[in-house]
Design a protein around this motif. Structure first.
Motif, PDB file in Angstrom:
ATOM      1  N   ARG A  26      13.963 -17.094   7.264  1.00  0.00           N
ATOM      2  CA  ARG A  26      13.349 -17.214   8.583  1.00  0.00           C
ATOM      3  C   ARG A  26      12.286 -16.146   8.831  1.00  0.00           C
ATOM      4  NH1 ARG A  26      18.245 -19.348   8.370  1.00  0.00           N
ATOM      5  NH2 ARG A  26      18.806 -21.079   9.756  1.00  0.00           N
ATOM      6  N   ILE A  27      12.010 -15.334   7.807  1.00  0.00           N
ATOM      7  CA  ILE A  27      10.980 -14.286   7.932  1.00  0.00           C
ATOM      8  C   ILE A  27       9.765 -14.697   7.102  1.00  0.00           C
ATOM      9  CG2 ILE A  27      10.439 -11.852   7.542  1.00  0.00           C
ATOM     10  CD1 ILE A  27      13.385 -11.197   8.085  1.00  0.00           C
ATOM     11  N   ASP A  28       8.636 -14.907   7.788  1.00  0.00           N
ATOM     12  CA  ASP A  28       7.454 -15.464   7.125  1.00  0.00           C
ATOM     13  C   ASP A  28       6.646 -14.429   6.346  1.00  0.00           C
ATOM     14  OD1 ASP A  28       8.257 -17.673   8.472  1.00  0.00           O
ATOM     15  OD2 ASP A  28       6.624 -17.726   9.910  1.00  0.00           O
ATOM     16  N   LEU A  29       6.599 -13.197   6.853  1.00  0.00           N
ATOM     17  CA  LEU A  29       5.722 -12.180   6.249  1.00  0.00           C
ATOM     18  C   LEU A  29       6.532 -11.001   5.721  1.00  0.00           C
ATOM     19  CD1 LEU A  29       3.246 -12.271   9.209  1.00  0.00           C
ATOM     20  CD2 LEU A  29       2.488 -12.718   6.917  1.00  0.00           C
ATOM     21  N   HIS A  30       6.401 -10.741   4.426  1.00  0.00           N
ATOM     22  CA  HIS A  30       7.014  -9.541   3.827  1.00  0.00           C
ATOM     23  C   HIS A  30       5.858  -8.589   3.525  1.00  0.00           C
ATOM     24  CE1 HIS A  30      10.106 -12.571   1.965  1.00  0.00           C
ATOM     25  NE2 HIS A  30      10.201 -12.489   3.276  1.00  0.00           N
ATOM     26  N   VAL A  31       5.815  -7.465   4.219  1.00  0.00           N
ATOM     27  CA  VAL A  31       4.650  -6.587   4.127  1.00  0.00           C
ATOM     28  C   VAL A  31       5.048  -5.257   3.508  1.00  0.00           C
ATOM     29  CG1 VAL A  31       2.716  -5.626   5.419  1.00  0.00           C
ATOM     30  CG2 VAL A  31       3.876  -7.658   6.297  1.00  0.00           C
ATOM     31  N   GLU A  32       4.419  -4.907   2.398  1.00  0.00           N
ATOM     32  CA  GLU A  32       4.697  -3.624   1.741  1.00  0.00           C
ATOM     33  C   GLU A  32       3.841  -2.529   2.372  1.00  0.00           C
ATOM     34  OE1 GLU A  32       5.310  -3.533  -2.629  1.00  0.00           O
ATOM     35  OE2 GLU A  32       4.897  -5.678  -2.516  1.00  0.00           O
ATOM     36  N   VAL A  33       4.509  -1.464   2.812  1.00  0.00           N
ATOM     37  CA  VAL A  33       3.808  -0.346   3.470  1.00  0.00           C
ATOM     38  C   VAL A  33       3.815   0.848   2.527  1.00  0.00           C
ATOM     39  CG1 VAL A  33       3.740   1.113   5.530  1.00  0.00           C
ATOM     40  CG2 VAL A  33       4.711  -1.186   5.682  1.00  0.00           C
ATOM     41  N   THR A  34       2.642   1.387   2.244  1.00  0.00           N
ATOM     42  CA  THR A  34       2.562   2.580   1.388  1.00  0.00           C
ATOM     43  C   THR A  34       2.118   3.774   2.232  1.00  0.00           C
ATOM     44  OG1 THR A  34       0.330   1.892   0.768  1.00  0.00           O
ATOM     45  CG2 THR A  34       2.104   1.363  -0.779  1.00  0.00           C
ATOM     46  N   PRO A  35       2.462   5.006   1.817  1.00  0.00           N
ATOM     47  CA  PRO A  35       2.082   6.180   2.625  1.00  0.00           C
ATOM     48  C   PRO A  35       0.560   6.294   2.741  1.00  0.00           C
ATOM     49  CG  PRO A  35       3.682   6.756   0.921  1.00  0.00           C
ATOM     50  CD  PRO A  35       3.237   5.370   0.624  1.00  0.00           C
ATOM     51  N   VAL A  36       0.104   6.884   3.850  1.00  0.00           N
ATOM     52  CA  VAL A  36      -1.335   7.062   4.080  1.00  0.00           C
ATOM     53  C   VAL A  36      -1.807   8.292   3.310  1.00  0.00           C
ATOM     54  CG1 VAL A  36      -3.112   7.383   5.850  1.00  0.00           C
ATOM     55  CG2 VAL A  36      -1.039   6.108   6.391  1.00  0.00           C
ATOM     56  N   PRO A  37      -2.872   8.164   2.479  1.00  0.00           N
ATOM     57  CA  PRO A  37      -3.392   9.332   1.753  1.00  0.00           C
ATOM     58  C   PRO A  37      -3.886  10.412   2.716  1.00  0.00           C
ATOM     59  CG  PRO A  37      -4.431   7.288   0.994  1.00  0.00           C
ATOM     60  CD  PRO A  37      -3.649   6.954   2.216  1.00  0.00           C
ATOM     61  N   PHE A  38      -3.866  11.661   2.267  1.00  0.00           N
ATOM     62  CA  PHE A  38      -4.267  12.794   3.116  1.00  0.00           C
ATOM     63  C   PHE A  38      -5.697  12.629   3.608  1.00  0.00           C
ATOM     64  CE2 PHE A  38      -6.081  17.064   3.718  1.00  0.00           C
ATOM     65  CZ  PHE A  38      -5.206  17.549   4.677  1.00  0.00           C
ATOM     66  N   SER A  39      -6.573  12.099   2.741  1.00  0.00           N
ATOM     67  CA  SER A  39      -7.988  11.935   3.121  1.00  0.00           C
ATOM     68  C   SER A  39      -8.135  11.010   4.330  1.00  0.00           C
ATOM     69  CB  SER A  39      -8.790  11.382   1.937  1.00  0.00           C
ATOM     70  OG  SER A  39      -8.217  10.145   1.521  1.00  0.00           O
ATOM     71  N   GLU A  40      -7.284   9.977   4.402  1.00  0.00           N
ATOM     72  CA  GLU A  40      -7.349   9.050   5.543  1.00  0.00           C
ATOM     73  C   GLU A  40      -6.716   9.657   6.783  1.00  0.00           C
ATOM     74  OE1 GLU A  40      -7.035   4.951   5.664  1.00  0.00           O
ATOM     75  OE2 GLU A  40      -7.118   4.643   3.501  1.00  0.00           O
ATOM     76  N   LEU A  41      -5.652  10.446   6.584  1.00  0.00           N
ATOM     77  CA  LEU A  41      -4.980  11.083   7.717  1.00  0.00           C
ATOM     78  C   LEU A  41      -5.923  12.010   8.467  1.00  0.00           C
ATOM     79  CD1 LEU A  41      -1.377  12.138   6.611  1.00  0.00           C
ATOM     80  CD2 LEU A  41      -1.977  10.651   8.506  1.00  0.00           C
ATOM     81  N   THR A  42      -6.794  12.703   7.728  1.00  0.00           N
ATOM     82  CA  THR A  42      -7.689  13.689   8.341  1.00  0.00           C
ATOM     83  C   THR A  42      -9.067  13.107   8.655  1.00  0.00           C
ATOM     84  OG1 THR A  42      -8.236  14.418   6.093  1.00  0.00           O
ATOM     85  CG2 THR A  42      -6.555  15.675   7.276  1.00  0.00           C
ATOM     86  N   SER A  43      -9.255  11.817   8.361  1.00  0.00           N
ATOM     87  CA  SER A  43     -10.554  11.180   8.597  1.00  0.00           C
ATOM     88  C   SER A  43     -10.839  11.072  10.102  1.00  0.00           C
ATOM     89  CB  SER A  43     -10.561   9.778   7.970  1.00  0.00           C
ATOM     90  OG  SER A  43     -11.626   9.028   8.471  1.00  0.00           O
ATOM     91  N   LEU A  44     -12.110  11.229  10.468  1.00  0.00           N
ATOM     92  CA  LEU A  44     -12.513  11.131  11.874  1.00  0.00           C
ATOM     93  C   LEU A  44     -13.056   9.742  12.209  1.00  0.00           C
ATOM     94  CD1 LEU A  44     -14.313  14.603  12.245  1.00  0.00           C
ATOM     95  CD2 LEU A  44     -11.999  13.996  12.967  1.00  0.00           C
ATOM     96  N   ARG A  45     -12.976   8.823  11.245  1.00  0.00           N
ATOM     97  CA  ARG A  45     -13.501   7.473  11.459  1.00  0.00           C
ATOM     98  C   ARG A  45     -12.733   6.782  12.581  1.00  0.00           C
ATOM     99  NH1 ARG A  45     -12.503   2.390   9.182  1.00  0.00           N
ATOM    100  NH2 ARG A  45     -10.830   3.214   7.882  1.00  0.00           N
ATOM    101  N   GLN A  46     -13.478   6.154  13.475  1.00  0.00           N
ATOM    102  CA  GLN A  46     -12.873   5.450  14.614  1.00  0.00           C
ATOM    103  C   GLN A  46     -12.103   4.214  14.132  1.00  0.00           C
ATOM    104  OE1 GLN A  46     -13.159   6.629  17.827  1.00  0.00           O
ATOM    105  NE2 GLN A  46     -11.698   5.058  18.416  1.00  0.00           N
ATOM    106  N   GLN A  47     -10.843   4.097  14.545  1.00  0.00           N
ATOM    107  CA  GLN A  47     -10.022   2.943  14.157  1.00  0.00           C
ATOM    108  C   GLN A  47     -10.214   1.798  15.165  1.00  0.00           C
ATOM    109  OE1 GLN A  47      -8.044   3.105  11.300  1.00  0.00           O
ATOM    110  NE2 GLN A  47      -8.930   5.124  10.987  1.00  0.00           N
ATOM    111  N   GLU A  48     -10.005   0.565  14.694  1.00  0.00           N
ATOM    112  CA  GLU A  48     -10.127  -0.585  15.576  1.00  0.00           C
ATOM    113  C   GLU A  48      -9.024  -0.548  16.636  1.00  0.00           C
ATOM    114  OE1 GLU A  48     -11.282  -5.216  14.846  1.00  0.00           O
ATOM    115  OE2 GLU A  48      -9.575  -4.455  13.717  1.00  0.00           O
ATOM    116  N   ASN A  49      -9.390  -0.787  17.894  1.00  0.00           N
ATOM    117  CA  ASN A  49      -8.370  -0.700  18.947  1.00  0.00           C
ATOM    118  C   ASN A  49      -7.664  -2.030  19.178  1.00  0.00           C
ATOM    119  OD1 ASN A  49     -10.014  -2.270  20.630  1.00  0.00           O
ATOM    120  ND2 ASN A  49     -10.906  -0.488  21.643  1.00  0.00           N
ATOM    121  N   SER A  50      -6.572  -1.962  19.934  1.00  0.00           N
ATOM    122  CA  SER A  50      -5.726  -3.147  20.169  1.00  0.00           C
ATOM    123  C   SER A  50      -6.473  -4.260  20.898  1.00  0.00           C
ATOM    124  CB  SER A  50      -4.493  -2.752  20.983  1.00  0.00           C
ATOM    125  OG  SER A  50      -3.640  -1.941  20.214  1.00  0.00           O
ATOM    126  N   GLU A  51      -7.384  -3.877  21.792  1.00  0.00           N
ATOM    127  CA  GLU A  51      -8.091  -4.886  22.602  1.00  0.00           C
ATOM    128  C   GLU A  51      -8.894  -5.841  21.726  1.00  0.00           C
ATOM    129  OE1 GLU A  51     -11.179  -5.168  26.386  1.00  0.00           O
ATOM    130  OE2 GLU A  51     -10.477  -3.206  25.694  1.00  0.00           O
TER     131      GLU A  51
END
Length: 379
Positions: free
Chosen positions: A252-277
């Motif tokens: 009954r579960i349609d999507l199995h999504v593998e989550v990997t840790p976020v690299p340090f370079s992305e954690l400290t990136s200042l790039r604007q992320q897409e918002n929920s809206e």
């Protein structure tokens, strides 16, 4: 109508009804003896209050660094009403992502809001001085929860967590840690979107149309398939851990999504992320296409609810797509249960792309969301 002051705003939602909130029985006696002096009716503009707080979220997808593939998977889940499971090591951001899912779901209609408010009111879970519940519920019970607390029950039948999540999201963190019996009793309500509680004197129906989102570690140590750390589980440990979740529930579960840790370079990136809206706008557009498609089919509002018969009519694929799906089934050792799920998810991906037909690229994306069906997963 005279009610306790704490319930006055809730009762005030009813049109053309004077509602007085009181603190003490003396106030009621004075009211009848002296008329309305001292007591003012509670006036609520239901529509204003409802539409004002619909998008009032404290959290946003813009808070999450990286994890673009997981955000995409949750966008697909929201667009098609699909259940999803997030699989990854501790600290990868599974819970953080799941908590933000309600921010991209289509807003509640007034009818859905009344239905949701009614359930929370019956359960005594409505916040003090609340009127309408304007945002989709997000329920996250602990894994020690009992069967009755999850599906509802008791001597005087009360709604459980699955009914409190009606029209919203039920999040089960650390899925394999839940008792197997608890997960098994959830299967039927997931299929029927309601739960019936029968007692000697009474039978009560509670609605339970919710999106299930679960998270889990891939193995007891948490590092199976980790890009940098080695799994320390004994042989067969991974399979034993996954076996805690029954096949029929995974069905009954349609999507199995593998989550990997976020690299340090992305954690400290200042790039604007897409918002929920922005994501929510795409989800609403996809849901509108589905509403049009299922206009003459009562009880079905999104792709996840399609029956097998509708699947054959709606999810037709080209010869190229057919060959791709056949090759994927063979090469990835996907089980038979994955076939229907892939078609449903690919229909949602096509809706997000505003495409009438399911194209090979939509199928290819849907195929990658079947991790736990691969026979090699715990081999």
């Amino acid at each position: 109508m005279i009610v306790p002051r704490a319930n006055a705003r809730e009762a005030g939602m009813v049109n053309n009804l004077k509602v007085y909130g009181v603190d003490h029985i003396k106030d009621v006696i004075n009211f009848f003896e002296n008329g309305e002096t001292g007591l003012q009716p509670t006036e609520i503009n239901t529509r204003d209050e409802f539409f004002h707080s619909q998008y009032d979220f404290e959290i946003d997808f813009a808070d999450v660094k990286g994890q673009e593939n997981i955000k995409r998977a949750l966008e697909i889940a929201a667009a098609g009403g699909h259940n999803a499971v997030l699989i990854g090591p501790p600290g990868a951001g599974k819970t953080m992502l799941a908590k933000r899912l309600p921010t991209i779901l289509p807003p509640l209609s007034l009818q859905e809001a009344l239905e949701t408010t009614k359930i929370h009111s019956v359960a005594g879970k409505l916040p003090e001085n609340a009127t309408l519940i304007a945002r989709r519920p997000f329920r996250s019970p602990h894994h020690t929860i009992s069967d009755v607390a999850l599906v509802g029950g008791g001597g005087n039948p009360q709604p459980g967590e699955i009914s409190l999540a009606h029209n919203g999201v039920l999040f089960l963190d650390e899925l394999p840690e839940f008792k197997r019996t608890v997960l098994e009793v959830m299967r039927q309500p997931m299929e029927e979107r309601r739960v019936t509680i029968s007692r000697a004197k009474v039978a009560v129906d509670f609605p339970a149309s919710f999106m299930l989102v679960a998270s889990m570690n891939p193995c007891p140590c948490g590092f199976y398939n980790h890009p940098e750390r080695d799994c320390t589980c004994p042989p067969g440990g991974v399979q034993k851990y996954l076996n805690k979740i029954s096949g029929p529930l995974l069905d009954r579960i349609d999507l199995h999504v593998e989550v990997t840790p976020v690299p340090f370079s992305e954690l400290t990136s200042l790039r604007q992320q897409e918002n929920s809206e922005l994501i929510r706008e795409r989800v609403i557009a996809a849901r509108e296409r589905q509403a049009e498609r299922y206009l003459n089919t009562p009880g079905i509002y999104c792709n996840a609810q399609m029956s097998s018969k509708q699947l054959k009519e709606i999810c037709t694929i080209s010869q190229v797509g057919h060959n791709l799906l056949k090759a994927a089934m063979q090469k990835l050792n996907l089980s038979a249960r994955a076939y229907d799920r892939i078609l449903k998810v690919s229909r949602t991906i096509a809706d997000l792309a505003a495409s009438e037909d399911i194209k090979p690229e939509h199928l290819a994306e849907a195929i990658q969301y079947r991790s736990l069906d691969r026979e090699a997963w715990a081999g």
